[in-house]
Motif scaffolding. Sequence first.
Motif, PDB file in Angstrom:
ATOM      1  N   LEU A 146      30.371  56.616 -23.319  1.00 43.59           N
ATOM      2  CA  LEU A 146      30.943  56.373 -24.650  1.00 43.59           C
ATOM      3  C   LEU A 146      30.675  54.935 -25.091  1.00 43.59           C
ATOM      4  CD1 LEU A 146      32.977  57.626 -26.887  1.00 43.59           C
ATOM      5  CD2 LEU A 146      34.663  56.161 -25.751  1.00 43.59           C
ATOM      6  N   GLU A 147      30.924  53.979 -24.197  1.00 42.22           N
ATOM      7  CA  GLU A 147      30.713  52.576 -24.548  1.00 42.22           C
ATOM      8  C   GLU A 147      29.226  52.283 -24.731  1.00 42.22           C
ATOM      9  OE1 GLU A 147      33.003  50.579 -25.463  1.00 42.22           O
ATOM     10  OE2 GLU A 147      34.645  51.923 -24.920  1.00 42.22           O
ATOM     11  N   GLY A 148      28.376  52.973 -23.974  1.00 44.38           N
ATOM     12  CA  GLY A 148      26.941  52.819 -24.151  1.00 44.38           C
ATOM     13  C   GLY A 148      26.464  53.344 -25.488  1.00 44.38           C
ATOM     14  N   ILE A 149      27.003  54.484 -25.902  1.00 47.59           N
ATOM     15  CA  ILE A 149      26.676  55.034 -27.224  1.00 47.59           C
ATOM     16  C   ILE A 149      27.103  54.062 -28.311  1.00 47.59           C
ATOM     17  CG2 ILE A 149      27.253  56.856 -28.880  1.00 47.59           C
ATOM     18  CD1 ILE A 149      27.424  58.795 -26.500  1.00 47.59           C
ATOM     19  N   PRO A 240       8.099  66.043 -28.992  1.00 50.03           N
ATOM     20  CA  PRO A 240       7.806  66.208 -30.425  1.00 50.03           C
ATOM     21  C   PRO A 240       8.927  66.912 -31.195  1.00 50.03           C
ATOM     22  CG  PRO A 240       5.993  67.016 -29.057  1.00 50.03           C
ATOM     23  CD  PRO A 240       7.162  66.807 -28.154  1.00 50.03           C
ATOM     24  N   LEU A 241       9.831  67.583 -30.462  1.00 51.93           N
ATOM     25  CA  LEU A 241      10.887  68.358 -31.109  1.00 51.93           C
ATOM     26  C   LEU A 241      12.153  67.549 -31.349  1.00 51.93           C
ATOM     27  CD1 LEU A 241      10.566  71.616 -28.945  1.00 51.93           C
ATOM     28  CD2 LEU A 241       9.439  71.110 -31.128  1.00 51.93           C
ATOM     29  N   LEU A 242      12.269  66.392 -30.719  1.00 55.11           N
ATOM     30  CA  LEU A 242      13.500  65.607 -30.806  1.00 55.11           C
ATOM     31  C   LEU A 242      13.812  65.232 -32.249  1.00 55.11           C
ATOM     32  CD1 LEU A 242      12.961  63.225 -27.748  1.00 55.11           C
ATOM     33  CD2 LEU A 242      14.614  65.109 -27.906  1.00 55.11           C
ATOM     34  N   ASP A 243      15.073  65.421 -32.629  1.00 54.95           N
ATOM     35  CA  ASP A 243      15.517  65.110 -33.998  1.00 54.95           C
ATOM     36  C   ASP A 243      16.794  64.277 -33.929  1.00 54.95           C
ATOM     37  OD1 ASP A 243      15.662  65.036 -36.723  1.00 54.95           O
ATOM     38  OD2 ASP A 243      16.251  67.132 -36.983  1.00 54.95           O
ATOM     39  N   CYS A 244      16.732  63.200 -33.128  1.00 58.20           N
ATOM     40  CA  CYS A 244      17.874  62.303 -32.967  1.00 58.20           C
ATOM     41  C   CYS A 244      17.373  60.877 -33.106  1.00 58.20           C
ATOM     42  CB  CYS A 244      18.515  62.496 -31.584  1.00 58.20           C
ATOM     43  SG  CYS A 244      17.360  62.186 -30.215  1.00 58.20           S
ATOM     44  N   ARG A 245      18.291  59.919 -33.225  1.00 55.16           N
ATOM     45  CA  ARG A 245      17.869  58.517 -33.281  1.00 55.16           C
ATOM     46  C   ARG A 245      18.281  57.736 -32.037  1.00 55.16           C
ATOM     47  NH1 ARG A 245      21.979  55.234 -36.070  1.00 55.16           N
ATOM     48  NH2 ARG A 245      23.759  56.539 -36.670  1.00 55.16           N
ATOM     49  N   ILE A 246      19.161  58.344 -31.202  1.00 50.66           N
ATOM     50  CA  ILE A 246      19.633  57.698 -29.978  1.00 50.66           C
ATOM     51  C   ILE A 246      19.715  58.758 -28.883  1.00 50.66           C
ATOM     52  CG2 ILE A 246      21.660  56.641 -28.862  1.00 50.66           C
ATOM     53  CD1 ILE A 246      22.322  55.426 -31.662  1.00 50.66           C
ATOM     54  N   ILE A 247      19.316  58.383 -27.671  1.00 46.99           N
ATOM     55  CA  ILE A 247      19.538  59.228 -26.497  1.00 46.99           C
ATOM     56  C   ILE A 247      20.353  58.418 -25.501  1.00 46.99           C
ATOM     57  CG2 ILE A 247      18.490  60.473 -24.563  1.00 46.99           C
ATOM     58  CD1 ILE A 247      16.081  61.047 -26.278  1.00 46.99           C
ATOM     59  N   ALA A 248      21.541  58.907 -25.181  1.00 42.22           N
ATOM     60  CA  ALA A 248      22.424  58.217 -24.235  1.00 42.22           C
ATOM     61  C   ALA A 248      23.367  59.253 -23.646  1.00 42.22           C
ATOM     62  CB  ALA A 248      23.230  57.120 -24.934  1.00 42.22           C
ATOM     63  N   GLY A 249      23.268  59.475 -22.335  1.00 38.08           N
ATOM     64  CA  GLY A 249      24.098  60.507 -21.726  1.00 38.08           C
ATOM     65  C   GLY A 249      24.371  60.267 -20.262  1.00 38.08           C
ATOM     66  N   GLY A 250      25.095  61.205 -19.659  1.00 37.23           N
ATOM     67  CA  GLY A 250      25.521  61.072 -18.273  1.00 37.23           C
ATOM     68  C   GLY A 250      24.549  61.609 -17.258  1.00 37.23           C
ATOM     69  N   ALA A 251      23.482  62.292 -17.677  1.00 29.32           N
ATOM     70  CA  ALA A 251      22.520  62.879 -16.736  1.00 29.32           C
ATOM     71  C   ALA A 251      21.675  61.804 -16.071  1.00 29.32           C
ATOM     72  CB  ALA A 251      21.625  63.879 -17.458  1.00 29.32           C
ATOM     73  N   ASN A 252      21.187  62.120 -14.882  1.00 28.01           N
ATOM     74  CA  ASN A 252      20.224  61.266 -14.192  1.00 28.01           C
ATOM     75  C   ASN A 252      18.807  61.741 -14.510  1.00 28.01           C
ATOM     76  OD1 ASN A 252      22.037  59.553 -12.611  1.00 28.01           O
ATOM     77  ND2 ASN A 252      22.528  61.412 -11.481  1.00 28.01           N
TER      78      ASN A 252
END
Length: 336
Positions: A146-149, A240-252
């Motif tokens: 959350l803080e990273g986002i 090529p399919l990504l439609d976001c401006r930020i990627i930040a999550g809990g996965a490794n």
Amino acid sequence: MMTPIHADGFEQVALCHDEETGLRSVVVIHDTTLGPALGGVRMHTYPDEDAAVADGMRLAEAMTLKAAAAGLGLGGGWSIMIGDPARHRNEGPLRAHGRALAAFEGRFIPVNDIGTTQADIKVIGRETSPVCAAGDPSPLTALGVLEGIRACLRASGGDGDLAGVRVCVQGVGNVGSALADLLAAEAAELIVADTDPRRADAVAARHGARVVAPEVAPAVACDVLAPCGLGSVVTDETLPLLDCRIIAGGANNVLATPAHAAMLQARGILYAPDFCVNAGGLIFLEEQLLGHDSAHAEARVRQVGVRVAEVIDRSRRMGVSTADAATELARARLRP
């Protein structure tokens, strides 16, 4: 029976077999320069042992970088029990895995991961010590994300306010569901996906979120894609399919290859390196090992956002990807 595997850049890699219980497992110690290797115990089906070894090595190296980047006194390792948790997660194999870990004489500290629980780690702890089963790290991992986002939103010109920000949480297990709860409390607009439809539906019912199929989650239009399940979310096929401006999550291991970091940057997508943004759980585990209280742990975890902001700033100043900036930051601590 333990079979050593030589791997350049890794302190120890071994395949373990226990004839009595049928256990097949992998133990990887990547680097203990800063302290004993803390690593997950993952139970998962793999097509073969080579695939399990490769996954364990990727995860162990990521754990080294995560601990170093977060300023912790821990090293990186990982272990994998090859099998289906629904059928093979019982006392016999768990204790056999504990005996395998005991051979590393305290250099590997296990914690639960995908396919295992804290109760499983306590069973493993009957055969080896130390183990880390003093509390669920998932809520603190989610808090760090959350803080990273929030740091990414600020770096993108916002003020860190999550109200109305559309976030797609891909994978709503322990970490993903905790992150969804935190985002909902901040009035974010939620989209959720999970390979288990019941988990996705439960989170959606709790927060009025929209549910999408897990395979289409990377292509969903959103402000933030938050991968919180298995890795390799960004691939040649999904990029090529990504439609976001930020990627930040809990996965490794969100990126299928390191090269994808530069590809994201070229597309104008801000990537918070997974081993920085999901370090909250590891920070919490070190706090438990040090005997600190929950308030102290939470204060440290909230600094994840500060570290992510530092990485983004370093990336922009040096003209490199955020992944390269974070990796250099971590490796600087590992140098003699």
